[in-house]
Design an enzyme around this catalytic site. Structure first.
Site, mmCIF file in Angstrom:
data_model
loop_
_atom_site.group_PDB
_atom_site.id
_atom_site.type_symbol
_atom_site.label_atom_id
_atom_site.label_comp_id
_atom_site.label_asym_id
_atom_site.label_seq_id
_atom_site.Cartn_x
_atom_site.Cartn_y
_atom_site.Cartn_z
ATOM 1 N N GLN A 7 -7.317 -4.031 -29.450
ATOM 2 C CA GLN A 7 -6.929 -2.570 -29.789
ATOM 3 C C GLN A 7 -6.058 -2.356 -28.420
ATOM 4 O OE1 GLN A 7 -7.144 0.155 -31.993
ATOM 5 N NE2 GLN A 7 -6.205 1.028 -30.727
ATOM 6 N N GLN B 36 -3.506 0.338 -28.471
ATOM 7 C CA GLN B 36 -3.154 1.953 -28.371
ATOM 8 C C GLN B 36 -4.322 1.918 -27.429
ATOM 9 O OE1 GLN B 36 -2.777 4.232 -31.735
ATOM 10 N NE2 GLN B 36 -1.429 5.496 -30.562
ATOM 11 N N GLY C 123 -11.365 4.965 -36.880
ATOM 12 C CA GLY C 123 -11.278 4.845 -38.223
ATOM 13 C C GLY C 123 -10.194 3.960 -38.622
ATOM 14 N N GLY C 124 -9.108 4.250 -38.067
ATOM 15 C CA GLY C 124 -8.183 3.143 -38.581
ATOM 16 C C GLY C 124 -7.179 3.038 -37.391
ATOM 17 N N MET C 125 -6.539 1.986 -37.530
ATOM 18 C CA MET C 125 -5.284 1.818 -36.334
ATOM 19 C C MET C 125 -4.088 1.191 -37.353
ATOM 20 S SD MET C 125 -4.082 1.783 -33.439
ATOM 21 C CE MET C 125 -2.173 1.532 -32.846
ATOM 22 N N GLU C 126 -2.971 1.756 -36.895
ATOM 23 C CA GLU C 126 -1.795 1.541 -37.814
ATOM 24 C C GLU C 126 -0.907 0.449 -37.412
ATOM 25 O OE1 GLU C 126 -2.347 4.016 -35.564
ATOM 26 O OE2 GLU C 126 -0.627 4.446 -34.574
ATOM 27 N N ASN C 127 -1.694 -0.952 -36.926
ATOM 28 C CA ASN C 127 -0.736 -2.140 -36.616
ATOM 29 C C ASN C 127 -0.102 -2.488 -37.808
ATOM 30 O OD1 ASN C 127 -2.199 -2.282 -34.206
ATOM 31 N ND2 ASN C 127 -3.884 -2.891 -35.361
ATOM 32 N N HIS D 148 -3.397 7.977 -44.115
ATOM 33 C CA HIS D 148 -3.179 8.267 -42.552
ATOM 34 C C HIS D 148 -2.333 7.142 -41.941
ATOM 35 C CE1 HIS D 148 -3.517 10.161 -38.784
ATOM 36 N NE2 HIS D 148 -3.778 9.021 -38.047
ATOM 37 N N GLU D 149 -2.860 5.822 -41.987
ATOM 38 C CA GLU D 149 -2.417 4.718 -41.241
ATOM 39 C C GLU D 149 -1.286 4.220 -41.942
ATOM 40 O OE1 GLU D 149 -3.853 4.361 -38.862
ATOM 41 O OE2 GLU D 149 -5.682 5.523 -39.070
ATOM 42 N N HIS E 297 1.770 6.229 -40.849
ATOM 43 C CA HIS E 297 2.286 6.049 -39.445
ATOM 44 C C HIS E 297 3.383 4.836 -39.639
ATOM 45 C CE1 HIS E 297 -0.136 7.903 -36.190
ATOM 46 N NE2 HIS E 297 -1.359 7.479 -36.857
ATOM 47 N N GLU F 88 0.872 11.653 -34.275
ATOM 48 C CA GLU F 88 -0.331 12.075 -34.865
ATOM 49 C C GLU F 88 -0.093 13.308 -35.770
ATOM 50 O OE1 GLU F 88 -2.501 9.941 -35.412
ATOM 51 O OE2 GLU F 88 -2.251 8.297 -33.772
ATOM 52 N N ASP G 184 -5.858 8.296 -23.303
ATOM 53 C CA ASP G 184 -7.009 8.680 -24.344
ATOM 54 C C ASP G 184 -7.311 10.104 -24.222
ATOM 55 O OD1 ASP G 184 -6.340 5.791 -25.015
ATOM 56 O OD2 ASP G 184 -8.403 5.146 -24.222
ATOM 57 N N TYR H 89 -3.618 16.158 -33.655
ATOM 58 C CA TYR H 89 -3.621 15.826 -34.962
ATOM 59 C C TYR H 89 -3.380 16.967 -35.761
ATOM 60 C CZ TYR H 89 -5.430 11.106 -34.130
ATOM 61 O OH TYR H 89 -5.726 9.807 -33.499
ATOM 62 N N ARG I 104 -18.437 3.391 -34.934
ATOM 63 C CA ARG I 104 -17.334 4.063 -35.032
ATOM 64 C C ARG I 104 -17.332 5.614 -34.007
ATOM 65 N NH1 ARG I 104 -14.536 6.892 -40.601
ATOM 66 N NH2 ARG I 104 -13.017 7.844 -39.478
ATOM 67 N N LYS J 291 -16.267 8.251 -33.505
ATOM 68 C CA LYS J 291 -16.502 9.624 -34.602
ATOM 69 C C LYS J 291 -17.618 10.006 -34.749
ATOM 70 C CE LYS J 291 -15.039 11.596 -38.669
ATOM 71 N NZ LYS J 291 -14.141 11.373 -39.681
#
Ligand code: BES
Ligand code: ZN
Length: 618
Positions: A157, A159, A286-290, A313-314, A317, A336, A393, A401, A570, A572
């Site tokens: 990860q 970011q 939740g997700g990462m836009e790699n 969402h991802e 991005h 975001e 962070d 967002y 997660r 969240k």
């Protein structure tokens, strides 16, 4: 070194693109990188690494092609907790020689600058290195932490500023480079990256990758594990552990449609393929836009496709963030806020306005919570942040967002979609593969708004002011109107029954978030008997229900809370539950008991946050 970093100037726009001369220079400070791109800048990364599961390290070479000013004396790379074993430089003929290098003083947030001496003839820098157990970007999962229980997993990860903990690189979002990689892994596993990917394992356990579009370091990604691939369409597919692959493919069946809809609004998808990898439940986000390979939590795989806005969402991005990238982490809302906006437009196009208004209403409720959390630090509620001296962070809140989303929605409503949509499309097209600052965006916005409109919107208050301006659009969701009526009928008489068959996750979330304040354990029991919340297998609903259970001391759900916190990582979902428990002495004891067992299964990003909550720092 510190003074160096304070005076960093980043060349942006044309200067940072491949094959362009440093013509247009915009001086921008990136306070979260030691890099010196005005002198020497990374153009291509060629990675050659071995994934060592025994020692839990990556080891190998980063071969970096650079472009530099004629008189440049050195290049500065970001590193954090890396062992640098050897550094070489090479010229156009590929002739290598030992390079002189120094490692600066370590900063707890930024890590350690690696300063390599270069010559006028230098074209590449070669760094032999290994990662350490402190690499924030790396998560090593034991077989027990996976769905199949047979094989380990490695996830990265990067970011926001963790790429430097697994690759020595110029780790700022304003610097883009292409990359290639050779990754060797245990034979029974497959390696996947934010690049062109294999779809099957090979016998050697050696995988070659290529990413030919320039990306910033925070989009470097690697996943290694027992993953299989299923196509969804010609250019969309899903990777998951074999035992959940089909379920994942079914859940994500609408993804190709999302890509088509997004392209119709914002221009051609720039990354060729769009695949999703569904990860183990301890993935902290939740997700990462790699790019080319979205990383996703399995907590969206609930069987009824109701949580796929996360994929929207991802995917969004791919335009906002990956194509047009926030120049610094102070401009994070450009990534975001725009992405939530595009996400909502995709969901509206896919499911209708009344549906997407459920999502925007729920987000607005979350924004209100964030605003109240940030009451003591009003500067953190500005869209444009100032994160100097802090971890980027800290800027990851619903301000970027959701306040960001509502600002863009206000702009849309002010000028109308007939003007706004082409404006946004041109913004993505004209700034593709470039960095964007808040100020550059506002300059562009000026060309769209009349003086009167600009005044009505009050841009400065939105971007540089605290809280939520009065003119924030109000979402309107008729589906939620029905939920509210049902709720009042339900609580008017113990015997009243309501019809909820067609409700999606969103209606249930609204229902639970809108319960009257005079709830107690007996009312919780009635709700549970009627709707079986404790037994729900939908993590979104579980999280809200368990939070209420803790608040109202509905002890019948406590065992389920324990199980949930031991199976999901997660962040969240973890934070609200641990925070709720910490409000009372009995809850604190319960939190400590659960956490003693659960912590080992969490990602550092998650357990660091939970550590803070349990030690009273949050
Ligand atoms: N890029 C973010 C995740 C992120 C942000 C990781 C900052 C590290 C630092 C990703 O696109 C994201 O926003 N994920 C959300 C899901 C989304 C539906 C709001 C998440 O993980 O909760
Ligand atoms: Zn995002």
């Amino acid at each position: 070194m510190k003074t160096y970093f304070l005076s960093i100037i980043i060349l942006l726009l044309a200067a940072c693109q491949n094959n362009t001369k440093p013509a247009e220079k915009v001086a921008i400070q990136d306070v979260h990188s030691y890099a010196n791109p005005q002198e020497a800048v990374v153009k291509h990364l060629d990675l050659d690494i071995h994934v060592n599961f025994e020692e839990k390290i990556l080891e190998g070479w980063a071969n970096i092609s650079i472009s530099h000013a004629e008189d440049a004396k050195h290049i500065i790379l970001d590193t954090k907790h890396l062992s640098i074993l050897k550094v070489e430089i090479s010229d156009g003929e590929g002739k290598k020689s030992q390079a002189h290098f120094t490692l600066g003083k370590e900063d707890a947030i930024l890590g350690t600058p690696l300063n390599v001496d270069i010559l006028p003839s230098t074209q590449k820098v070669h760094i032999q290195y290994a990662t350490s157990s402190e690499a924030d970007a790396l998560q090593w999962l034991s077989p027990a932490q996976t769905a199949g229980k047979q094989h380990p997993v490695l996830l990265t990860q990067s970011q926001a500023i963790n790429a430097r903990t697994w690759v020595p690189i110029q780790d700022g979002p304003g610097i883009r480079f292409t990359y290639s990689a050779k990754v060797s892994v245990p034979k029974e596993l497959i390696a996947l990256m934010s690049a062109e990917n294999p779809t099957t394992k090979n016998a050697e356990g050696i995988y070659n990758f290529r990413m030919s579009q320039p990306i910033p370091a925070y989009l470097l990604a690697l996943a290694v594990g027992d993953y299989q691939f299923l196509p969804i369409s010609g250019r969309v597919g899903v990777y998951a552990e074999p035992i959940m692959l089909e379920k994942c493919a079914n859940e994500l069946a609408e993804t190709e449609k999302m890509v088509v809809l997004a392209e119709s609004m914002y221009g051609k998808y720039a990354w060729e393929r769009y695949d999703v990898i569904v990860l183990p439940p301890s993935f902290p986000f939740g997700g990462m836009e790699n790019p080319r390979l979205t990383f996703a939590t399995p907590t969206i795989i609930v069987g009824d496709k109701s949580l796929v806005s996360l994929i929207a969402h991802e995917l969004a991005h791919s335009w906002s963030g990956n194509l047009v990238t926030n120049a610094t982490w102070d401009d994070f809302w450009l990534n975001e806020g725009f992405t939530v906006y595009v996400e909502m437009r995709i969901m509206e196009a896919l499911k209708g306005h009344n549906y997407s208004e459920m999502l925007t209403t729920l987000s607005r409720q979350e924004l209100d919570l964030a605003l109240s959390d940030l009451k003591e630090t009003p500067d953190d509620t500005h869209l444009k942040l100032n994160l100097k001296g802090r971890n980027p962070d800290d800027g990851v809140t619903d301000i970027a967002y959701v306040k960001g989303y509502y600002f863009l929605r206000l702009l849309e409503e002010t000028v109308g979609r007939d003007k706004w949509d082409p404006f946004l499309k041109a913004y993505f097209t004209e700034n593709a593969f470039k960095s964007m600052t808040t100020e550059l965006f506002l300059e562009r916005l000026n060309t769209l708004l009349s003086a009167e409109q600009a005044q009505k919107v009050n841009i400065n208050e939105w971007v540089y002011g605290a809280g939520l301006p009065q003119n924030c659009p109000i979402p309107n969701s008729p589906y939620f109107g029905k939920v509210e009526s049902a709720l009042s009928v339900y609580f008017t008489d113990e015997k009243n029954v309501i019809i909820t068959e067609k409700w999606s996750t969103h209606e249930w979330l609204h229902f639970l978030r809108s319960l009257p304040t005079n709830i107690d354990a007996s009312k919780m029991a009635r709700l549970d008997a009627d709707f079986h919340f404790t037994q729900s297998q939908n993590p979104e609903i579980q999280c809200v229900w368990y939070e209420l259970s803790l608040r109202y001391k509905y002890t019948a759900a406590y065992n389920a809370v324990d199980v949930f916190l031991n199976s999901v990582g997660r962040r969240k979902f973890l934070l609200p539950l641990y925070k709720e428990m910490m409000k009372t002495p009995e809850g604190t004891a319960m939190a400590k008991r659960i956490y003693a067992k659960a912590r080992a299964g969490y990602h550092p990003i998650s357990y660091q946050s939970v550590d803070d909550i349990l030690s009273g720092k949050e």
